[in-house]
Design a protein around this motif. Structure first.
Motif, PDB file in Angstrom:
ATOM      1  N   VAL A   1     -43.977 -48.358  29.119  1.00 47.72           N
ATOM      2  CA  VAL A   1     -43.160 -48.670  30.296  1.00 47.72           C
ATOM      3  C   VAL A   1     -41.701 -48.869  29.874  1.00 47.72           C
ATOM      4  CG1 VAL A   1     -42.741 -50.287  32.200  1.00 47.72           C
ATOM      5  CG2 VAL A   1     -45.104 -49.782  31.498  1.00 47.72           C
ATOM      6  N   LEU A   2     -41.490 -49.723  28.866  1.00 46.62           N
ATOM      7  CA  LEU A   2     -40.107 -50.013  28.459  1.00 46.62           C
ATOM      8  C   LEU A   2     -39.465 -48.844  27.715  1.00 46.62           C
ATOM      9  CD1 LEU A   2     -40.979 -52.958  29.218  1.00 46.62           C
ATOM     10  CD2 LEU A   2     -39.232 -53.673  27.578  1.00 46.62           C
TER      11      LEU A   2
ATOM     12  N   ARG B   1     -40.037 -45.635  27.986  1.00 46.04           N
ATOM     13  CA  ARG B   1     -39.672 -44.548  28.895  1.00 46.04           C
ATOM     14  C   ARG B   1     -38.474 -44.946  29.743  1.00 46.04           C
ATOM     15  NH1 ARG B   1     -44.274 -42.360  32.351  1.00 46.04           N
ATOM     16  NH2 ARG B   1     -42.783 -40.668  32.645  1.00 46.04           N
ATOM     17  N   SER B   2     -38.438 -46.211  30.173  1.00 47.05           N
ATOM     18  CA  SER B   2     -37.316 -46.664  30.991  1.00 47.05           C
ATOM     19  C   SER B   2     -36.024 -46.686  30.179  1.00 47.05           C
ATOM     20  CB  SER B   2     -37.613 -48.054  31.555  1.00 47.05           C
ATOM     21  OG  SER B   2     -36.456 -48.626  32.126  1.00 47.05           O
ATOM     22  N   LEU B   3     -36.088 -47.219  28.960  1.00 47.42           N
ATOM     23  CA  LEU B   3     -34.883 -47.365  28.139  1.00 47.42           C
ATOM     24  C   LEU B   3     -34.576 -46.102  27.341  1.00 47.42           C
ATOM     25  CD1 LEU B   3     -35.593 -50.962  26.724  1.00 47.42           C
ATOM     26  CD2 LEU B   3     -34.195 -50.362  28.699  1.00 47.42           C
ATOM     27  N   ARG B   4     -35.494 -45.138  27.343  1.00 43.14           N
ATOM     28  CA  ARG B   4     -35.361 -43.939  26.509  1.00 43.14           C
ATOM     29  C   ARG B   4     -35.032 -44.321  25.073  1.00 43.14           C
ATOM     30  NH1 ARG B   4     -35.520 -39.303  29.273  1.00 43.14           N
ATOM     31  NH2 ARG B   4     -34.462 -38.113  27.652  1.00 43.14           N
TER      32      ARG B   4
ATOM     33  N   GLU C   1     -37.472 -48.357  20.464  1.00 42.52           N
ATOM     34  CA  GLU C   1     -37.426 -49.754  20.016  1.00 42.52           C
ATOM     35  C   GLU C   1     -38.597 -50.588  20.557  1.00 42.52           C
ATOM     36  OE1 GLU C   1     -34.169 -52.111  21.459  1.00 42.52           O
ATOM     37  OE2 GLU C   1     -34.308 -53.571  19.831  1.00 42.52           O
ATOM     38  N   PRO C   2     -38.939 -50.477  21.860  1.00 41.08           N
ATOM     39  CA  PRO C   2     -40.083 -51.266  22.349  1.00 41.08           C
ATOM     40  C   PRO C   2     -41.402 -50.895  21.649  1.00 41.08           C
ATOM     41  CG  PRO C   2     -38.716 -50.598  24.190  1.00 41.08           C
ATOM     42  CD  PRO C   2     -38.203 -49.851  22.984  1.00 41.08           C
TER      43      PRO C   2
END
Lengths: 200, 200
Positions: free
Chosen positions: B162-163, B165-168, B171-172
């Motif tokens: 989720v993170l 893909r959102s932040l491209r 790191e997550p």
């Protein structure tokens, strides 16, 4: 009574949370908001995309405060993390596994389909991570360790919500809470100071 | 050439992954599958819901094999977990952050709106956890510890997707991998045997 704009935003946030971005129609929004159809384009001339981006921000950003409520104000970092996950589990059960993250469904839907909306979700996640890094830093962790723990907290919560809602069980949230607690113990043990820094 | 039914299932799985359940239309499916519209109701008389449930299972269940590929066959549990998260990160980057979990978007969309589809996602997640528990058990963990680690792996991957893909950004995923590795070290240290059990 809330203004028309506020009613539109609140109704949209509720519909996004339950039905996602694609599954929410403009007619549904104005119906639930008890607002005339034209008012939607009056306040959001860019239509559903503009409304969507604003709702993502307005619904998502306030959740950063949970880091202050559960973690920054805890006496013990590990206990604070465990309480945050337990609190999330209670909310899920109370809402019949409906209320979890205000933006996760939309974030997955738009990640590869709409870059403007994706950026809105990224802004919200980065704001959470900034607040979370701050909260974890107060326990003597380095900035790098504090950010790693903030990311672990958000990713574990988000993933646990996916499984807990699907399985209708808090077991994934419990396992995720124990996992982040283990990471916190590890980071505290390798960090310069594990004692809570005095604040204020 | 794939059968018409296979082409419909493959096209639907690809569309679900990118657009979600609600955002995928039947016309889009038959167009992409190069199948006559009537064939959809021939193979799936229950329409989109029946097709959806079968696609969730057919697209989701094979992913359990990743536990065998990355973890059960590793010499070292912690290294196996780290490699699984690194591999997921490479896939995300290679697919421009599009390909992550085959069922997560649909799982969030239907969790509170369609109980039949929710059950299909729950079946897939439970199958992954069963395979994951088996894989983690081979390293001498108790069943309970092995299941906790399998849940930590799946929830952390899902949330990191989720993170990320959102932040491209990977790191997550990197932070999530380190988090599950810490939990594995903790569970191994409190478990009866931390050495790898011989297999076969």
């Amino acid at each position: 009574m809330a203004s028309t704009r506020e009613r539109i935003v609140t109704a949209t946030a509720e519909l996004f949370r339950r039905n996602g971005y694609t599954g929410t129609g403009l007619k549904q929004i104005v119906g639930r908001a008890e607002a005339p159809f034209g008012s939607l384009y009056h306040f959001f001339p860019g239509g559903k995309k503009q409304l969507g981006a604003e709702v993502i921000r307005e619904a998502g950003l306030p959740y950063a405060a949970l880091f202050d409520i559960y973690i920054a104000s805890a006496d013990d970092l590990v206990a604070g993390i465990e309480q945050a996950f337990a609190g999330a589990g209670e909310t899920l059960v109370e809402t019949d596994y409906a209320d979890a993250c205000p933006i996760a469904t939309v974030a997955l839907e738009v990640a590869s389909t709409d870059d403007g909306l994706r950026r809105a979700t990224a802004e919200v996640f980065e704001a959470w991570l900034a607040t979370g890094t701050e909260a974890c830093s107060t326990f003597g962790l380095s900035r790098e360790a504090a950010r790693a723990l903030a990311i672990a907290t958000v990713t574990s919560l988000e993933g646990a919500f996916v499984l807990s809602r699907s399985l209708r069980s808090t077991e994934p949230l419990d396992a995720a809470g124990a996992t982040v607690a283990a990471r916190a113990r590890e980071l505290l043990s390798t960090s310069a100071g594990s004692a809570r820094h005095p604040r204020g």
